[in-house]
Every structure is written in structure tokens, then in C-alpha cells.
Motif scaffolding. Structure first.
Motif, PDB file in Angstrom:
ATOM      1  N   PRO A 143       4.793   9.223  -3.382  1.00  0.00           N
ATOM      2  CA  PRO A 143       6.236   8.998  -3.249  1.00  0.00           C
ATOM      3  C   PRO A 143       6.604   8.045  -2.109  1.00  0.00           C
ATOM      4  CG  PRO A 143       5.644  11.180  -2.458  1.00  0.00           C
ATOM      5  CD  PRO A 143       4.397  10.566  -3.032  1.00  0.00           C
ATOM      6  N   TRP A 144       5.704   7.821  -1.174  1.00  0.00           N
ATOM      7  CA  TRP A 144       5.971   6.920  -0.052  1.00  0.00           C
ATOM      8  C   TRP A 144       4.838   5.903   0.041  1.00  0.00           C
ATOM      9  CZ3 TRP A 144       6.207  12.291   0.694  1.00  0.00           C
ATOM     10  CH2 TRP A 144       7.499  12.801   0.697  1.00  0.00           C
ATOM     11  N   PRO A 145       4.853   4.881  -0.812  1.00  0.00           N
ATOM     12  CA  PRO A 145       3.742   3.931  -0.801  1.00  0.00           C
ATOM     13  C   PRO A 145       3.665   3.183   0.532  1.00  0.00           C
ATOM     14  CG  PRO A 145       5.524   3.131  -2.179  1.00  0.00           C
ATOM     15  CD  PRO A 145       5.879   4.530  -1.758  1.00  0.00           C
ATOM     16  N   GLY A 146       2.497   3.113   1.066  1.00  0.00           N
ATOM     17  CA  GLY A 146       2.273   2.401   2.321  1.00  0.00           C
ATOM     18  C   GLY A 146       2.488   3.243   3.563  1.00  0.00           C
ATOM     19  N   LEU A 147       3.202   4.339   3.447  1.00  0.00           N
ATOM     20  CA  LEU A 147       3.482   5.168   4.620  1.00  0.00           C
ATOM     21  C   LEU A 147       2.208   5.798   5.162  1.00  0.00           C
ATOM     22  CD1 LEU A 147       5.594   6.338   6.536  1.00  0.00           C
ATOM     23  CD2 LEU A 147       5.872   8.235   4.948  1.00  0.00           C
ATOM     24  N   ARG A 148       1.344   6.240   4.268  1.00  0.00           N
ATOM     25  CA  ARG A 148       0.084   6.855   4.691  1.00  0.00           C
ATOM     26  C   ARG A 148      -0.763   5.848   5.481  1.00  0.00           C
ATOM     27  NH1 ARG A 148      -1.592  11.518   2.531  1.00  0.00           N
ATOM     28  NH2 ARG A 148      -0.259  11.185   0.729  1.00  0.00           N
ATOM     29  N   THR A 149      -0.817   4.613   5.013  1.00  0.00           N
ATOM     30  CA  THR A 149      -1.579   3.571   5.706  1.00  0.00           C
ATOM     31  C   THR A 149      -0.946   3.237   7.045  1.00  0.00           C
ATOM     32  OG1 THR A 149      -2.219   2.649   3.575  1.00  0.00           O
ATOM     33  CG2 THR A 149      -2.484   1.229   5.502  1.00  0.00           C
TER      34      THR A 149
ATOM     35  N   ALA B 252       6.263   9.249  12.297  1.00  0.00           N
ATOM     36  CA  ALA B 252       6.106  10.516  11.592  1.00  0.00           C
ATOM     37  C   ALA B 252       7.309  10.807  10.701  1.00  0.00           C
ATOM     38  CB  ALA B 252       5.895  11.650  12.592  1.00  0.00           C
ATOM     39  N   ARG B 253       8.411  10.126  10.947  1.00  0.00           N
ATOM     40  CA  ARG B 253       9.612  10.314  10.118  1.00  0.00           C
ATOM     41  C   ARG B 253       9.560   9.392   8.909  1.00  0.00           C
ATOM     42  NH1 ARG B 253      14.881  11.616  13.136  1.00  0.00           N
ATOM     43  NH2 ARG B 253      15.562  10.768  11.161  1.00  0.00           N
TER      44      ARG B 253
ATOM     45  N   VAL C   9      -3.198  11.723  17.312  1.00  0.00           N
ATOM     46  CA  VAL C   9      -4.132  12.590  16.594  1.00  0.00           C
ATOM     47  C   VAL C   9      -3.413  13.314  15.461  1.00  0.00           C
ATOM     48  CG1 VAL C   9      -5.543  14.683  16.799  1.00  0.00           C
ATOM     49  CG2 VAL C   9      -5.764  12.851  18.484  1.00  0.00           C
ATOM     50  N   LYS C  10      -2.229  13.831  15.740  1.00  0.00           N
ATOM     51  CA  LYS C  10      -1.455  14.527  14.714  1.00  0.00           C
ATOM     52  C   LYS C  10      -1.073  13.575  13.589  1.00  0.00           C
ATOM     53  CE  LYS C  10       1.135  17.640  12.786  1.00  0.00           C
ATOM     54  NZ  LYS C  10       0.542  18.541  11.848  1.00  0.00           N
ATOM     55  N   LEU C  11      -0.693  12.354  13.935  1.00  0.00           N
ATOM     56  CA  LEU C  11      -0.290  11.374  12.932  1.00  0.00           C
ATOM     57  C   LEU C  11      -1.480  10.952  12.078  1.00  0.00           C
ATOM     58  CD1 LEU C  11       2.338   9.894  12.205  1.00  0.00           C
ATOM     59  CD2 LEU C  11       1.584   8.029  13.644  1.00  0.00           C
ATOM     60  N   THR C  12      -2.645  10.819  12.697  1.00  0.00           N
ATOM     61  CA  THR C  12      -3.831  10.362  11.976  1.00  0.00           C
ATOM     62  C   THR C  12      -4.437  11.454  11.112  1.00  0.00           C
ATOM     63  OG1 THR C  12      -4.324   8.828  13.766  1.00  0.00           O
ATOM     64  CG2 THR C  12      -6.100   9.321  12.258  1.00  0.00           C
ATOM     65  N   TYR C  13      -4.556  12.639  11.667  1.00  0.00           N
ATOM     66  CA  TYR C  13      -5.272  13.707  10.971  1.00  0.00           C
ATOM     67  C   TYR C  13      -4.364  14.790  10.403  1.00  0.00           C
ATOM     68  CZ  TYR C  13      -9.149  11.463  13.285  1.00  0.00           C
ATOM     69  OH  TYR C  13     -10.041  10.535  13.714  1.00  0.00           O
TER      70      TYR C  13
ATOM     71  N   LEU D 203      -1.737   5.973   9.462  1.00  0.00           N
ATOM     72  CA  LEU D 203      -3.134   5.917   9.879  1.00  0.00           C
ATOM     73  C   LEU D 203      -3.351   4.815  10.915  1.00  0.00           C
ATOM     74  CD1 LEU D 203      -6.037   6.940   9.507  1.00  0.00           C
ATOM     75  CD2 LEU D 203      -6.297   5.223   7.716  1.00  0.00           C
ATOM     76  N   VAL D 204      -2.828   3.634  10.664  1.00  0.00           N
ATOM     77  CA  VAL D 204      -3.007   2.508  11.591  1.00  0.00           C
ATOM     78  C   VAL D 204      -2.312   2.783  12.925  1.00  0.00           C
ATOM     79  CG1 VAL D 204      -2.420   0.078  11.975  1.00  0.00           C
ATOM     80  CG2 VAL D 204      -3.377   0.800   9.783  1.00  0.00           C
ATOM     81  N   ILE D 205      -1.082   3.243  12.885  1.00  0.00           N
ATOM     82  CA  ILE D 205      -0.351   3.520  14.126  1.00  0.00           C
ATOM     83  C   ILE D 205      -0.993   4.678  14.872  1.00  0.00           C
ATOM     84  CG2 ILE D 205       1.846   4.376  15.033  1.00  0.00           C
ATOM     85  CD1 ILE D 205       3.232   2.566  13.013  1.00  0.00           C
ATOM     86  N   GLY D 206      -1.442   5.693  14.155  1.00  0.00           N
ATOM     87  CA  GLY D 206      -2.122   6.817  14.804  1.00  0.00           C
ATOM     88  C   GLY D 206      -3.406   6.387  15.488  1.00  0.00           C
ATOM     89  N   LEU D 207      -4.210   5.568  14.817  1.00  0.00           N
ATOM     90  CA  LEU D 207      -5.463   5.095  15.424  1.00  0.00           C
ATOM     91  C   LEU D 207      -5.199   4.171  16.607  1.00  0.00           C
ATOM     92  CD1 LEU D 207      -7.653   4.507  12.241  1.00  0.00           C
ATOM     93  CD2 LEU D 207      -7.872   6.328  13.950  1.00  0.00           C
TER      94      LEU D 207
END
Length: 119
Positions: free
Chosen positions: A5-11, A59-60, A111-115, A14-18
Motif C-alpha cells: 500500500p505504500w510503494p517505496g516507503l519500505r525502501t 516513520a510517519r 534501529v527501530k526504523l530499519t528492523y 531502510l535507507v534512512i534507518g541505515l
């Protein structure tokens, strides 16, 4: 297979979290070993500008990436000023403790955002 439902948000998360994890660990490391200012300044400045605000806002779901970057940078500068003012008002000026605390918060959010789960 379900549609994302949120294309690209997961990526993006992940990038911002790392990036948050990497910058925080690097900044805490250069502060801990008391690296020369020529090395410490750019690392700490990048980590402070990226700080806990950008990962926290990413995260939002309702904010775009551009909004997260702009609002997050403003939030990071505001947090640095607020913590600095609190230390001055308390007559305990320890800038290393203030910056390391904010970097630790940024590390935890990264860490929370990535994992963490995508909600």
C-alpha cells in the motif's frame, strides 16, 4: 501476493534507518576517541543535521520524503538548541554529553526504523 500500500516507503525507511545507524555510530566513535577536529567536525555535523528528527519523521506515512528531510533537519537543529539551552540554564555545560545523548536517540530510532515493522 498482496500489493504494497505504500510503494517505496519500505525502501526509504531502510535507507534512512541505515544512514541514521551509520552516522550515529560514527559520530559517537569520533567523539569517544577524541579524534582531531578535522575528522570530528564533518562527522558530528552530518550526524547532528541528520539526527533523530529525519528518521523519526520518516516513520510517519503521511509525510513525503521531502517533508521528512526538511522538517527533520529543522527538528534536529531545534533539539540541539533546546538541549544546549537546558545545559546552560542548569549551569552544566557538557556539550559532549548532549551530543552523544542525541546521537544515541538517533541510533535507537534508526534501529527501530530499519528492523521494526511497517505499520
Amino acid at each position: 501476493m498482496t500489493r504494497d500500500p505504500w510503494p517505496g516507503l519500505r525502501t526509504q525507511r531502510l535507507v534512512i534507518g541505515l544512514m541514521s545507524i551509520g552516522l550515529s555510530v560514527a559520530a559517537i566513535g569520533v567523539v569517544a576517541v577524541a579524534a582531531p577536529w578535522q575528522l570530528r567536525f564533518p562527522v558530528v555535523a552530518a550526524a547532528a543535521l541528520f539526527g533523530p528528527g529525519i528518521p523519526l519523521l520518516r516513520a510517519r506515512r503521511d509525510l513525503s520524503l521531502a517533508e521528512c528531510l526538511v522538517y527533520g533537519a529543522g527538528l534536529d537543529v531545534g533539539l540541539q538548541m533546546l538541549v544546549g539551552l537546558a545545559l546552560v540554564m542548569a549551569h552544566t555545560w557538557v556539550p559532549v554529553a548532549a551530543t552523544v545523548t542525541l546521537f544515541a536517540a538517533s541510533l535507537a530510532i534508526g534501529v527501530k526504523l530499519t528492523y521494526g515493522e511497517l505499520r
